[in-house]
Scaffold this motif. Structure first.
Motif, short mmCIF file in Angstrom:
data_model
loop_
_atom_site.label_atom_id
_atom_site.label_comp_id
_atom_site.label_asym_id
_atom_site.label_seq_id
_atom_site.Cartn_x
_atom_site.Cartn_y
_atom_site.Cartn_z
N ILE A 533 46.18 35.81 36.06
CA ILE A 533 45.29 36.25 37.14
C ILE A 533 44.11 35.28 37.15
O ILE A 533 43.35 35.22 36.18
CB ILE A 533 44.80 37.69 36.95
CG1 ILE A 533 45.98 38.66 37.00
CG2 ILE A 533 43.77 38.04 38.02
CD1 ILE A 533 45.58 40.10 36.76
N PRO A 534 43.93 34.49 38.24
CA PRO A 534 42.82 33.54 38.29
C PRO A 534 41.51 34.24 38.60
O PRO A 534 41.48 35.39 39.04
CB PRO A 534 43.22 32.58 39.41
CG PRO A 534 44.04 33.42 40.32
CD PRO A 534 44.78 34.40 39.44
N VAL A 538 35.51 30.44 35.61
CA VAL A 538 36.56 29.90 34.75
C VAL A 538 36.60 30.58 33.40
O VAL A 538 37.59 30.48 32.67
CB VAL A 538 36.36 28.37 34.56
CG1 VAL A 538 36.51 27.65 35.87
CG2 VAL A 538 34.99 28.09 33.94
N ALA A 539 35.54 31.29 32.99
CA ALA A 539 35.53 31.99 31.70
C ALA A 539 36.20 33.35 31.78
O ALA A 539 36.37 34.01 30.75
CB ALA A 539 34.10 32.15 31.20
N THR A 544 45.65 31.57 29.28
CA THR A 544 45.73 30.98 27.94
C THR A 544 45.40 29.51 28.05
O THR A 544 46.04 28.79 28.83
CB THR A 544 47.11 31.16 27.33
OG1 THR A 544 47.41 32.56 27.22
CG2 THR A 544 47.17 30.53 25.93
N ASP A 545 44.42 29.05 27.30
CA ASP A 545 44.02 27.64 27.28
C ASP A 545 44.59 26.96 26.05
O ASP A 545 44.64 27.55 24.95
CB ASP A 545 42.49 27.52 27.26
CG ASP A 545 41.86 27.82 28.61
OD1 ASP A 545 42.59 27.75 29.61
OD2 ASP A 545 40.66 28.12 28.66
N GLN A 559 43.18 34.87 26.61
CA GLN A 559 42.04 35.73 26.88
C GLN A 559 42.33 36.63 28.07
O GLN A 559 43.12 36.29 28.96
CB GLN A 559 40.79 34.90 27.13
CG GLN A 559 40.89 33.95 28.32
CD GLN A 559 39.60 33.20 28.58
OE1 GLN A 559 38.53 33.66 28.21
NE2 GLN A 559 39.69 32.06 29.24
N ASN A 560 41.64 37.76 28.03
CA ASN A 560 41.73 38.74 29.11
C ASN A 560 40.31 39.09 29.51
O ASN A 560 39.61 39.80 28.79
CB ASN A 560 42.49 39.98 28.63
CG ASN A 560 42.69 40.99 29.74
OD1 ASN A 560 42.07 40.92 30.79
ND2 ASN A 560 43.56 41.96 29.50
N ALA A 561 39.88 38.56 30.64
CA ALA A 561 38.53 38.79 31.15
C ALA A 561 37.48 38.38 30.13
O ALA A 561 36.48 39.07 29.92
CB ALA A 561 38.35 40.24 31.56
#
Length: 686
Positions: A533-534, A538-539, A544-545, A559-561
């Protein structure tokens, strides 16, 4: 006959003397009987004078200067009545309507009396009965004799004098001539030319010759009205010299073309229905097709489908007119050429019809430079749209299937975007089995060292626009001839200057630029993100980065939100569960450990130097290490020191909730061995 002529003259003189007193007239009579000798009665001592004068020759002080001379300055006495004579009228004839009158000029030619010409008017009965010219109202001037030199009918010639007062110094100048044999009229010095057409005008110098036409509103000066002719340089000229009026061209009283006097615009068509809006403007006031057609001996001219046509065609029922450029030659081509700075004519655009696999295909080439006179078969366009330079056969990566698309060529390097047949089809290019392709090619033999396919962004050239504002621009992706794809700036000037070295390499210089609204403001950006979900921030979002740091470390951040999430390796999505730890390895196969830490790999998974970690289906944890199939040791808190036992623990060992030693039925212990440790911390069974 001569006697009758004398009587008539005498009678005329009597009338003059009886009606006009004091008239001094010269009466010439034949008194001596000598043939053709006419005398004045008062001067019989001059028996050979042969002239007749009518009028006052006494007051004038001279004798008649021709065989017959009339002086209209008649002398009248004090009682004379001038109304009897129209002063200035020299000679008059009159006759009844049914008679023809002639004045004839005769002379002896070759011993015979010959009529050279005559002036006459015919009676109504004798006049030519032509419905176009009428009857009995004409005056005739006729040349009658035959030219001895040419054998043709005699001419009528018109001269003007030079202003002299007598024959001795009044030389005549040839001005016009009408040929007797064909009626051609020559205007000019007829001694210098023979008229070739019904009207032929000629001057004996190089000053030009013109016809001029004027009316009162044009003026009558040499620069007024309309003139046509040949100028001093032998150029044909049609000159409407009043620029406020137009030149019109008609056929059969129908308006066909016009040239506007104000600006020279040419209108082709009925100029009463439109005004030309450009140098050449063709118009038809009906819904007709309007074309220009060009043909030659090779194309033929037999019908509307010959040669080249351009114009507009009215589409019946669609209420529109389409623009057409048509070359009706099967093997013909369209060429557009211009000169370079050195004056060499180069072909710039070429449209050509070709046959490929039994199908006719029209191709267009927009080319950098191609000699205009080069044969088109030597450098034909190879695709529907061919850009750049002409194709060099066998020097680049061209293929015959590069047809339905755009082909850009720089010598032997090319880029093709278009369609490619998925299978060999005899119906190409109209087969339904077509793939869309992006192709680039090079003349390098082999892949290594060949050119790349690059994707480059450019913005207005300015430092504030970052790499995209430089001369080179910002490279965002490249494909190498070794089938490697790089995402990022690999440019030699403002990028990494190195090509991608893996099938997929992602390169990010971590350049922060506040001119871009989505730029990161809190440190280096990860090179890869997988997003579920964009989010504009950007944070945030669910993603997943993956990031390789400046020290070479890999950081994986799910990460989730903004909250760090877990990472799972295995078929979690198949069984429908989420990983429960920062890193969870899932493999439900009993024979496959979930994790292997390898020092030396081997194509045989049983060999090499490694340690496997496996969770069994009953929850047991297995740690198996191997040195090429030899059992190895496990060390805890030993650093990189040498291990001496299967489990080498450096430090305290704590075991919680040990079970009570089991006893047999009579209450005695069944355990007969214990773990003991020596001073080196080694544990033994005793």
């Amino acid at each position: 006959m001569k006697q009758k002529f004398i009587v008539i003259n005498i009678a005329v003189l009597i009338i003059f003397n009886s009606t006009i007193p004091f008239v001094s007239a010269q009466e010439w009579v034949n008194t001596t009987g000598t043939t053709n000798s006419w005398h004045q009665p008062e001067y019989n001592n001059f028996p050979d004078v042969e002239s007749i004068g009518i009028g006052d020759f006494i007051t004038g002080g001279f004798q008649p200067r021709s065989a017959f001379e009339i002086n209209t300055n008649l002398y009248f006495g004090p009682n004379a009545n001038p109304s009897y004579t129209n002063l200035g009228e020299v000679f008059r004839t009159n006759c009844p309507e049914d008679m023809s009158t002639y004045w004839r000029l005769w002379r002896v030619q070759n011993g015979n009396d010959t009529e050279y010409g005559s002036i006459y008017s015919l009676s109504r009965n004798d006049d030519y009965t032509n419905t176009q010219t009428g009857v009995g109202t004409h005056f005739y001037l006729q040349s009658s004799a035959i030219d001895d030199e040419t054998g043709a009918w005699g001419d009528i010639r018109f001269n003007t004098g030079t202003g002299g007062t007598n024959l001795a110094n009044n030389f005549s100048q040839p001005r016009m001539r009408i040929l007797g044999n064909n009626g051609n009229v020559g205007v000019g010095d007829y001694d210098a030319f023979l008229p070739n057409y019904q009207l032929h005008q000629h001057v004996n110098n190089d000053g030009g010759t013109f016809h001029q036409f004027t009316i009162p509103i044009t003026g009558i000066l040499a620069t007024d009205g309309f003139r046509m002719g040949i100028d001093a340089n032998a150029n044909g000229e049609f000159n409407l010299m009043n620029n406020t009026v137009d030149m019109h061209f008609l056929t059969n009283t129908t308006a066909r073309a016009t040239i506007l006097g104000a600006n020279g615009f040419i209108g082709i068509g009925d100029y009463t229905t439109f005004t030309p809006r450009s140098l050449l403007h063709q118009h038809d006031n009906s819904n007709a097709n309007v074309f220009h057609q060009f043909t030659n001996g090779n194309t033929g001219s037999g019908n509307n489908f010959s040669g080249f046509r351009m114009g507009i065609e009215f589409i019946v029922g669609a209420n529109r007119s389409d623009v057409w450029f048509r070359n009706w030659q099967n093997n013909g081509q369209f060429n557009f050429a211009s000169n370079d700075n050195n004056g060499t004519q180069l072909r710039r655009i070429q449209l050509q019809n070709q046959v490929y696999l039994a199908n006719e295909v029209t191709r267009m080439k927009i080319i950098e430079n191609d000699l205009y006179n080069a044969p088109y078969s030597a450098n034909p366009p190879v695709s529907l749209l061919h850009l750049g330079h002409h194709w060099v056969p066998n020097a680049g990566g061209h293929r015959l299937w590069m047809d339905v698309g755009s082909y850009t060529c720089a010598r032997s390097d090319q880029l093709y975007t278009g369609m490619k047949e998925a299978t060999n089809s005899a119906n190409f290019p109209w087969t339904p089995n077509m793939d869309a392709v992006i192709n680039w090619g090079d003349n390098i033999q082999g892949q290594e060292g060949a050119d790349n396919l690059r994707v480059i962004l450019t913005t207005p050239q300015a430092a504030a626009n970052g790499d995209a504002g430089t001369v080179e621009g910002l490279e965002v992706m490249r494909f190498t001839p070794l089938a490697r794809v790089g995402i990022g700036n690999f440019d030699a000037v403002n990028g990494s200057a190195l090509p991608p070295s893996r099938r997929l390499e992602i390169y990010d210089e971590n350049v922060q630029n506040s001119n871009f609204p989505l730029a990161l403001q809190f440190g280096p950006a990860p090179q890869l993100r997988l997003t579920f979900i964009p989010n504009a921030n950007v944070a945030l979002g669910i993603n997943t980065d993956f990031q390789t740091t400046g020290l070479g470390n890999l950081i994986v951040t799910p990460q989730n939100a903004g909250v760090v999430a877990n990472a799972g390796i295995g078929n979690f999505n198949i069984i429908g569960v989420e990983p429960a730890r920062r890193l969870e390895l899932l493999d439900q196969a009993q024979n496959n450990p979930q994790l292997r830490l390898t020092f030396t790999p081997n194509t045989n998974p049983a060999l090499g130097i490694w340690t496997d970690f496996q969770t069994m289906n009953n929850g047991d944890m297995h740690i198996n290490n191997s040195n090429n199939s030899n059992a190895a040791m496990v060390g805890i808190n030993n650093g990189t020191g040498v291990l001496t036992r299967t489990l080498d623990v450096n430090g305290n060992l704590r075991i919680r909730t040990l079970p009570t030693a089991p006893f047999n039925a009579n209450g005695s212990a069944t355990i007969n061995k214990f773990l003991v440790s020596n001073g080196n911390g080694e544990v033994f069974m005793r």
